[in-house]
Design a protein around this motif. Structure first.
Motif, PDB file in Angstrom:
ATOM      1  N   LEU A  41       0.832  -1.207   0.000  1.00  9.99           N
ATOM      2  CA  LEU A  41       0.000   0.000   0.000  1.00  9.99           C
ATOM      3  C   LEU A  41       0.861   1.249   0.000  1.00  9.99           C
ATOM      4  N   ASP A  42       1.926   1.256   0.788  1.00 10.87           N
ATOM      5  CA  ASP A  42       2.850   2.396   0.786  1.00 10.87           C
ATOM      6  C   ASP A  42       3.394   2.644  -0.617  1.00 10.87           C
ATOM      7  N   ALA A  43       3.844   1.575  -1.274  1.00 14.02           N
ATOM      8  CA  ALA A  43       4.409   1.716  -2.618  1.00 14.02           C
ATOM      9  C   ALA A  43       3.364   2.233  -3.606  1.00 14.02           C
ATOM     10  N   LEU A  44       2.143   1.722  -3.516  1.00 17.62           N
ATOM     11  CA  LEU A  44       1.084   2.188  -4.420  1.00 17.62           C
ATOM     12  C   LEU A  44       0.750   3.653  -4.172  1.00 17.62           C
ATOM     13  N   LEU A  45       0.664   4.037  -2.917  1.00 14.29           N
ATOM     14  CA  LEU A  45       0.341   5.432  -2.604  1.00 14.29           C
ATOM     15  C   LEU A  45       1.453   6.381  -3.062  1.00 14.29           C
ATOM     16  N   LEU A  46       2.701   5.959  -2.892  1.00 13.74           N
ATOM     17  CA  LEU A  46       3.807   6.786  -3.373  1.00 13.74           C
ATOM     18  C   LEU A  46       3.809   6.860  -4.899  1.00 13.74           C
ATOM     19  N   SER A  47       3.359   5.791  -5.551  1.00 20.08           N
ATOM     20  CA  SER A  47       3.318   5.770  -7.012  1.00 20.08           C
ATOM     21  C   SER A  47       2.232   6.675  -7.576  1.00 20.08           C
ATOM     22  N   PRO A  50       1.896  11.546  -7.044  1.00 19.66           N
ATOM     23  CA  PRO A  50       2.130  12.686  -7.938  1.00 19.66           C
ATOM     24  C   PRO A  50       1.019  12.892  -8.969  1.00 19.66           C
ATOM     25  N   ILE A  51       0.296  11.831  -9.295  1.00 19.13           N
ATOM     26  CA  ILE A  51      -0.748  11.916 -10.324  1.00 19.13           C
ATOM     27  C   ILE A  51      -2.100  12.239  -9.698  1.00 19.13           C
ATOM     28  N   THR A  52      -2.390  11.585  -8.592  1.00 17.26           N
ATOM     29  CA  THR A  52      -3.676  11.772  -7.911  1.00 17.26           C
ATOM     30  C   THR A  52      -3.430  12.021  -6.422  1.00 17.26           C
ATOM     31  N   PRO A  53      -2.922  13.187  -6.076  1.00 14.40           N
ATOM     32  CA  PRO A  53      -2.547  13.432  -4.676  1.00 14.40           C
ATOM     33  C   PRO A  53      -3.719  13.361  -3.705  1.00 14.40           C
ATOM     34  N   PHE A  54      -4.900  13.812  -4.130  1.00 15.73           N
ATOM     35  CA  PHE A  54      -6.032  13.785  -3.210  1.00 15.73           C
ATOM     36  C   PHE A  54      -6.492  12.355  -2.938  1.00 15.73           C
ATOM     37  N   VAL A  59      -6.925   7.784   0.764  1.00 14.97           N
ATOM     38  CA  VAL A  59      -6.662   6.375   1.107  1.00 14.97           C
ATOM     39  C   VAL A  59      -5.793   6.309   2.350  1.00 14.97           C
ATOM     40  N   HIS A  60      -4.783   7.134   2.403  1.00  9.16           N
ATOM     41  CA  HIS A  60      -3.880   7.159   3.560  1.00  9.16           C
ATOM     42  C   HIS A  60      -4.643   7.469   4.853  1.00  9.16           C
ATOM     43  N   GLU A  61      -5.578   8.400   4.795  1.00  8.00           N
ATOM     44  CA  GLU A  61      -6.341   8.784   5.990  1.00  8.00           C
ATOM     45  C   GLU A  61      -7.216   7.646   6.516  1.00  8.00           C
ATOM     46  N   PRO A  70       2.026  11.089   5.746  1.00  8.77           N
ATOM     47  CA  PRO A  70       1.269  11.084   4.479  1.00  8.77           C
ATOM     48  C   PRO A  70       2.186  10.940   3.269  1.00  8.77           C
ATOM     49  N   PRO A  71       1.676  10.363   2.178  1.00 13.49           N
ATOM     50  CA  PRO A  71       2.500  10.140   0.984  1.00 13.49           C
ATOM     51  C   PRO A  71       3.141  11.415   0.435  1.00 13.49           C
ATOM     52  N   VAL A  72       2.471  12.547   0.531  1.00 14.63           N
ATOM     53  CA  VAL A  72       3.034  13.791  -0.020  1.00 14.63           C
ATOM     54  C   VAL A  72       4.237  14.270   0.783  1.00 14.63           C
ATOM     55  N   GLU A  73       4.439  13.746   1.974  1.00 13.88           N
ATOM     56  CA  GLU A  73       5.568  14.147   2.819  1.00 13.88           C
ATOM     57  C   GLU A  73       6.707  13.120   2.795  1.00 13.88           C
TER      58      GLU A  73
END
Length: 153
Positions: A41-47, A50-54, A59-61, A70-73
């Protein structure tokens, strides 16, 4: 996305669902699956971040209370060296070949009405020579071999 839809969903999720739903809540095998799922899940969220930050943030929340930043950080990090086990990968690859050989037989048994699903199948795998590479590889996987083959234990 092919990793998520093909390898994870069709293979890993299918072969580990019994450990997640039926395994001992504190058992090592179940915890190992949860660790892999969190890392995936971490890898998918990081992937997708950049394309779908929201979407990544939403998902992270919804993760549990113990979650990474959070992935953006975050940035990509190397996996722990202890996760690299080439011998296990080799043994797992041998077991996957057995699964590929078994799949058509299970399908035939389902179509023929001998079993309702692969989970009802009792399978005996015989290896020649006993003590050979394939035998040792399959034996070393223990109960996880049943998960990989998708049959009952």
């Amino acid at each position: 996305l092919a990793l998520a839809t093909e390898r994870l969903s069709a293979e890993y999720f299918d072969s580990t669902k019994d450990r997640l739903y039926c395994g001992d809540a504190g058992g090592d095998s179940r915890r190992a699956v949860q660790t892999v799922l969190h890392a995936a899940l971490d890898a998918l969220l990081l992937s997708i971040g950049p394309i779908t930050p929201f979407l990544a943030e939403e998902v992270h929340e919804h993760r549990g209370a113990q979650r990474p930043p959070p992935p953006v950080e975050r940035v990509w990090e190397d996996l722990p060296a202890s996760w690299t086990d080439f011998d296990l990968a080799r043994r797992w690859a041998l077991a996957e070949r057995v699964r590929e050989e078994l799949a058509p037989l299970l399908h035939e048994a389902r179509v023929g009405g001998r079993i309702g699903g692969a989970g009802e199948a009792l399978v005996e795998v015989r290896c020649s020579p006993e003590g050979g590479e394939l035998h040792v590889a399959l034996e070393s996987l223990g109960a996880e071999l049943n998960d990989l083959l998708g049959v009952c234990g």
